[in-house]
Design an enzyme around this catalytic site. Structure first.
Site, PDB file in Angstrom:
ATOM      1  N   GLY A 120     -11.075   9.500  10.217  1.00 51.46           N
ATOM      2  CA  GLY A 120     -10.585   8.915   8.976  1.00 51.46           C
ATOM      3  C   GLY A 120      -9.258   8.206   9.084  1.00 51.46           C
ATOM      4  N   SER A 121      -8.693   7.957   7.918  1.00 50.74           N
ATOM      5  CA  SER A 121      -7.526   7.101   7.805  1.00 50.74           C
ATOM      6  C   SER A 121      -6.364   7.537   8.682  1.00 50.74           C
ATOM      7  CB  SER A 121      -7.063   7.054   6.354  1.00 50.74           C
ATOM      8  OG  SER A 121      -5.851   6.362   6.270  1.00 50.74           O
ATOM      9  N   SER A 122      -5.706   6.531   9.249  1.00 53.57           N
ATOM     10  CA  SER A 122      -4.585   6.773  10.141  1.00 53.57           C
ATOM     11  C   SER A 122      -3.396   7.412   9.435  1.00 53.57           C
ATOM     12  CB  SER A 122      -4.154   5.453  10.758  1.00 53.57           C
ATOM     13  OG  SER A 122      -3.797   4.548   9.729  1.00 53.57           O
ATOM     14  N   VAL A 123      -3.352   7.319   8.112  1.00 55.09           N
ATOM     15  CA  VAL A 123      -2.245   7.912   7.367  1.00 55.09           C
ATOM     16  C   VAL A 123      -2.242   9.437   7.536  1.00 55.09           C
ATOM     17  CG1 VAL A 123      -1.112   8.033   5.120  1.00 55.09           C
ATOM     18  CG2 VAL A 123      -2.352   5.995   5.742  1.00 55.09           C
TER      19      VAL A 123
ATOM     20  N   TYR B  70     -12.686   8.101  -0.640  1.00 58.39           N
ATOM     21  CA  TYR B  70     -11.354   8.631  -0.954  1.00 58.39           C
ATOM     22  C   TYR B  70     -11.192   8.995  -2.428  1.00 58.39           C
ATOM     23  CZ  TYR B  70      -9.949   7.734   3.808  1.00 58.39           C
ATOM     24  OH  TYR B  70      -9.858   7.786   5.162  1.00 58.39           O
TER      25      TYR B  70
END
Lengths: 381, 126
Positions: B57-60, A358
């Site tokens: 990827g990220s749930s956000v 990220y």
């Protein structure tokens, strides 16, 4: 999906627009995951907290529902954007602080515990084995399913919120006894936590739902969290097991596969800030770091992310840590942090695959990937 | 075709064989893919029919889909090979029609104008 009369009515809007939206989300999720019904869940962990990620749309959305929406079960919260104790040392605008505060207020009004942590498994008591929960944070969902004997979908921000507002979640295969779809054969000795993170990223790419890992066992908190963090970053896989899985395809993970991932995420030889804590660190991990440093001081600034409760428990160590150039940040995380940009750092050094992914993709920063042991060897004296 | 979020939309089909991480890969203000390693790099998703294997990827990422909609730069509909919770719930809240089907077949129609009717289960080339 078979719905009860109450659920059907809620879906039609008979119990207000908040519950209608919540059930619409649950039904869409349930259809997508071949669920047959909704079942009660007993703990929700929400993502969608950091203003840096949810932005104005998220802030406005939460503000628009906070007067009417109330959570029905215990609900905890992922990290926010900054630590209020030190926010003024960073290039964070008043606007950002205001919006982050509004998000916090919204969740509080809905009855959410503002824990601001991505490691609920480290800071809260774990319910009895088999308890159904709804965790939106990907590393925490994998940790819950694989190590804590809980059952959860890898929720999205909205499905977890819908579960918090209704106390229910679709019953799909993740909530039953899910078996591995692939086996990853680990073909390298003495894995560091960095290797485990890379293995997690690799496993998340080759496994859709559940992966069996053979040939190595994550032995401590640091390696377990690295594995969960890496796996959560790359795919939809929601569980790992070290039990053998007969009749699955075998894929090898050795030096060559690790090097390929390292080459992909490692974009610089070095950097000017050391980042630890994605996922956030627990107190034992901080104490282990102090032990590993043995009185040495980092030659580069080290930002260490942890939950508020951990920072408070670490109070007796703060002086030692500051002397070692380690700065604790509570309530936030390296993942999607607004605290680092190309304006104020040339690049970061980290042992976290999730952090590296990220910081590189979202913050646009150069990343130097090294194990904690190597970071201490190269950057402390 | 499996219906997840109902509705009907017309737009240019943008097809990719690569998964999409809505958190990080896409600029939520412009709807443009900003990840240089993705084959849709620099491509705007605004008003398109986006066909891709699945989200990662990220749930956000679900909030990013909501942001894209609020900022008027979202795809008009999405078609996925398999569902993942980030895309499903993002589309459910943002009210973006979403269906599951064999998207690899759609490669041949890439860049043509199509209409997707999720409720009727049809795709027509305009």
């Amino acid at each position: 999906m078979i719905l009860t009369k109450y659920e059907e009515g809620a879906l039609r809007g008979e119990h207000g627009d908040i519950l209608q939206m919540a059930y619409r989300i649950l039904v869409a999720t349930g259809e997508a995951t071949d669920a047959d019904r909704l079942i009660p869940i007993h703990w929700v962990h929400l993502s969608g907290v950091n203003y840096n990620t949810i932005g104005d749309a998220g802030e406005q959305f939460l503000r628009s529902i906070r007067h009417k929406a109330r959570v029905q079960v215990r609900t905890t919260l992922n990290p926010a954007g900054f630590d209020k104790d030190t926010v003024h040392e960073y290039a964070i605008t008043d606007e950002f602080i205001k919006k982050q505060e509004s998000i916090k207020t919204s969740y509080k009004m809905m009855g959410v515990e503002t824990s601001f942590s991505c490691i609920p498994y480290d800071i809260f008591d774990i319910p009895t084995a088999g308890t159904q929960v709804s965790f939106a944070e990907s590393n925490a969902a994998i940790h819950a399913n694989s190590l804590d004997k809980l059952k959860t979908n890898k929720e999205s921000s909205f499905s977890a919120l819908a579960s918090a507002l209704t106390g229910k979640s679709p019953y799909n295969e993740f909530r039953g006894d899910i078996s591995p779809d692939v086996t990853v054969d680990v073909d390298m000795p003495n894995l560091t936590e960095l290797d485990w993170g890379m293995l997690g990223l690799f496993a998340g790419r080759v496994s859709e739902k559940c992966v069996s890992i053979s040939g190595a066992v994550p032995s401590d908190r640091r390696t377990c969290k690295a594995l969960c963090g890496g796996m959560g970053t790359s795919g939809t896989c929601a569980k790992f097991t070290t039990d053998t899985a007969p009749d699955t395809e075998h894929i090898s993970f050795g030096r060559q596969e690790a090097k390929k991932i390292h080459d992909e995420l490692n974009t610089a030889e070095t950097g000017d800030t050391i980042i630890l804590g994605s996922p956030q660190l627990s107190l034992p991990e901080i104490e282990s770091l102090i032990e590993m440093l043995r009185g040495r001081r980092f030659t580069k600034r080290c930002m260490l992310f942890c939950p508020r409760t951990v920072k408070e428990s670490a109070a007796p160590h703060i002086e030692t840590l500051e002397r070692a150039n380690v700065h604790l940040l509570a309530d936030c995380c390296a993942c999607l942090t607004p605290l680092l940009s190309t304006d104020d750092t040339d690049g970061v050094i980290t042992n976290s695959i999730k952090g590296a992914y990220y910081l590189q993709k979202s913050n646009g920063l150069d990343v130097s990937l090294k194990s904690l042991q190597d970071i201490i060897r190269e950057y402390s004296r | 075709m499996k219906r997840l979020v109902g509705g009907r939309a017309t737009g240019i089909l943008v097809h990719t064989d690569q998964p999409i991480n809505f958190l990080g890969m896409i600029n939520k203000d412009t709807g443009v893919i900003q990840d240089a390693s993705h084959d849709l790099y620099k491509r705007s998703l605004r008003d398109t029919i986006l066909a891709f294997p699945h989200g990662i990827g990220s749930s956000v990422g679900a909030y990013t889909i909501h942001s894209l909609k609020i900022n008027n730069v979202a795809p008009s509909a999405m078609l996925c090979g398999r569902p993942d919770l980030t895309v499903v719930t993002g589309c459910a809240v943002a009210n973006i029609p979403l269906a599951i089907l064999d998207v690899s077949e759609m490669k041949l129609q890439n860049n043509s104008k199509i209409t997707v009717d999720v409720d009727a289960g049809t795709i027509t080339r305009d």
